[in-house]
Write an enzyme that holds these catalytic residues in place. Structure first.
Site, short mmCIF file in Angstrom:
data_model
loop_
_atom_site.label_atom_id
_atom_site.label_comp_id
_atom_site.label_asym_id
_atom_site.label_seq_id
_atom_site.Cartn_x
_atom_site.Cartn_y
_atom_site.Cartn_z
N GLU A 101 33.15 116.37 75.50
CA GLU A 101 33.89 116.48 76.76
C GLU A 101 35.31 116.98 76.50
O GLU A 101 35.90 117.67 77.33
CB GLU A 101 33.87 115.13 77.49
CG GLU A 101 32.48 114.87 78.08
CD GLU A 101 32.05 113.42 78.18
OE1 GLU A 101 32.92 112.53 78.09
OE2 GLU A 101 30.84 113.17 78.33
N GLY A 175 24.84 111.51 79.21
CA GLY A 175 24.94 111.13 80.62
C GLY A 175 23.83 111.69 81.49
O GLY A 175 23.93 111.67 82.71
N SER A 213 22.67 109.18 76.02
CA SER A 213 21.73 108.35 76.80
C SER A 213 21.07 107.24 75.97
O SER A 213 19.89 106.94 76.16
CB SER A 213 20.68 109.23 77.48
OG SER A 213 21.31 110.11 78.40
O1 LIG Z 1 30.45 109.09 73.86
C1 LIG Z 1 29.36 108.80 74.38
C2 LIG Z 1 28.43 109.80 74.75
O2 LIG Z 1 29.01 110.91 75.33
C3 LIG Z 1 27.14 109.36 75.34
O3 LIG Z 1 27.26 109.08 76.70
P1 LIG Z 1 25.99 108.47 77.48
O4 LIG Z 1 25.53 107.29 76.67
O5 LIG Z 1 26.50 108.09 78.82
O6 LIG Z 1 24.95 109.54 77.49
#
Ligand SMILES: O=C[C@H](O)COP(=O)(O)O
Length: 251
Positions: A101, A175, A213
């Site tokens: 991100e 996500g 996820s």
């Molecule tokens: O830093 C964590 C990740 O970007 C994973 O995010 P998530 O578990 O919501 O897919």
């Protein structure tokens, strides 16, 4: 075989106002104290506004605290940024660098990430260096080339298994509820391990986390994959029961 202690890290991203964040961190710290010996190290990375308070409420527990990013410089005219030395100063022990991100939203390159990792090391922090391919790159069959390239450039010469953790997060799995298959995870983690072993004397001892996820229902299966030494958890780290079950999957 090298024994690596797993790390379960929660990245809260841009979530949690003060009351919710402190309640989450306090509950985790209380659970960790009640449980005693854990099968893994535990880390939470709250937003910058909560770091100091979360350090306070987790003090004396097994829950470590980390920043979500740091600047490469120690100080200066960088409005809105936080230096690694500032994170260390308030009691953080880790910092995430190169999360996809950040790479996408702020145009950070692997060269930028390497500079941040160096700053983290200089400040005495453990850098969690994130890498991962986009869906397009996977469809093109470029996953290993992309990830190995990110690992090669993002990790500085001074990286060791003690000051650096690698987190593999396929961007398409973050996500989205889509998790990489065990075979896909195993292939990429093996490639990262080979890269680390080739380059660093203690390459076998680096922890390589999987992220994307991760939830209570798939954590055990993912943690059992060769060269998966923990998880970087986003959404599920915001619910104490879910995050705790993921921690317990390492038992
Ligand atoms: O830093 C964590 C990740 O970007 C994973 O995010 P998530 O578990 O919501 O897919």
């Amino acid at each position: 075989m090298t024994q690596r202690r797993p790390l379960i890290a929660g990245n809260w991203k841009m979530n949690c106002l003060r009351a919710d964040g402190l309640a989450l961190a306090s509950s985790l710290a209380a659970k960790a104290k009640e449980k005693g010996a854990l099968g893994c190290d535990v880390l939470v990375c709250p937003p910058a506004t909560l770091l100091s308070d979360v350090v306070g409420v987790t003090h004396g527990s097994a829950v470590a605290v980390g920043g979500q990013d740091c600047h490469a410089a120690v100080s200066g005219a960088h409005t809105g940024d936080v230096a690694a030395t500032m994170l260390a100063d308030i009691g953080a022990q880790y910092v995430l660098v190169g999360h996809s991100e950040r790479r996408a939203d702020h145009g950070e390159s692997s060269t930028d990430i390497r500079k941040k990792a160096i700053a983290a090391h200089d400040a005495g922090l453990i850098a969690v260096v994130c890498v991962g391919e986009t869906e397009e790159e996977r469809d093109l069959g470029a996953t290993l080339a992309v990830v190995n390239g990110q690992v090669a450039v993002s990790l500085p010469e001074g990286a060791t298994a003690k000051n650096t953790v690698v987190a593999y997060e396929p961007v398409w799995a973050i996500g989205t509820g889509r998790t990489a298959s065990v075979a896909e995870v195993a292939e990429v983690h093996a490639a990262i391990r080979a890269e680390l072993v080739k380059r660093f004397e203690d390459g076998n001892e680096f922890r390589i986390l999987y992220g994307g996820s991760v939830k209570p229902s798939n954590a055990k299966e993912l943690m059992a994959v060769e060269d998966v030494d923990g998880a970087l958890v986003g959404g599920a780290s915001l619910k104490v029961e879910d995050f705790w079950q993921i921690i317990e999957s390492c038992a």
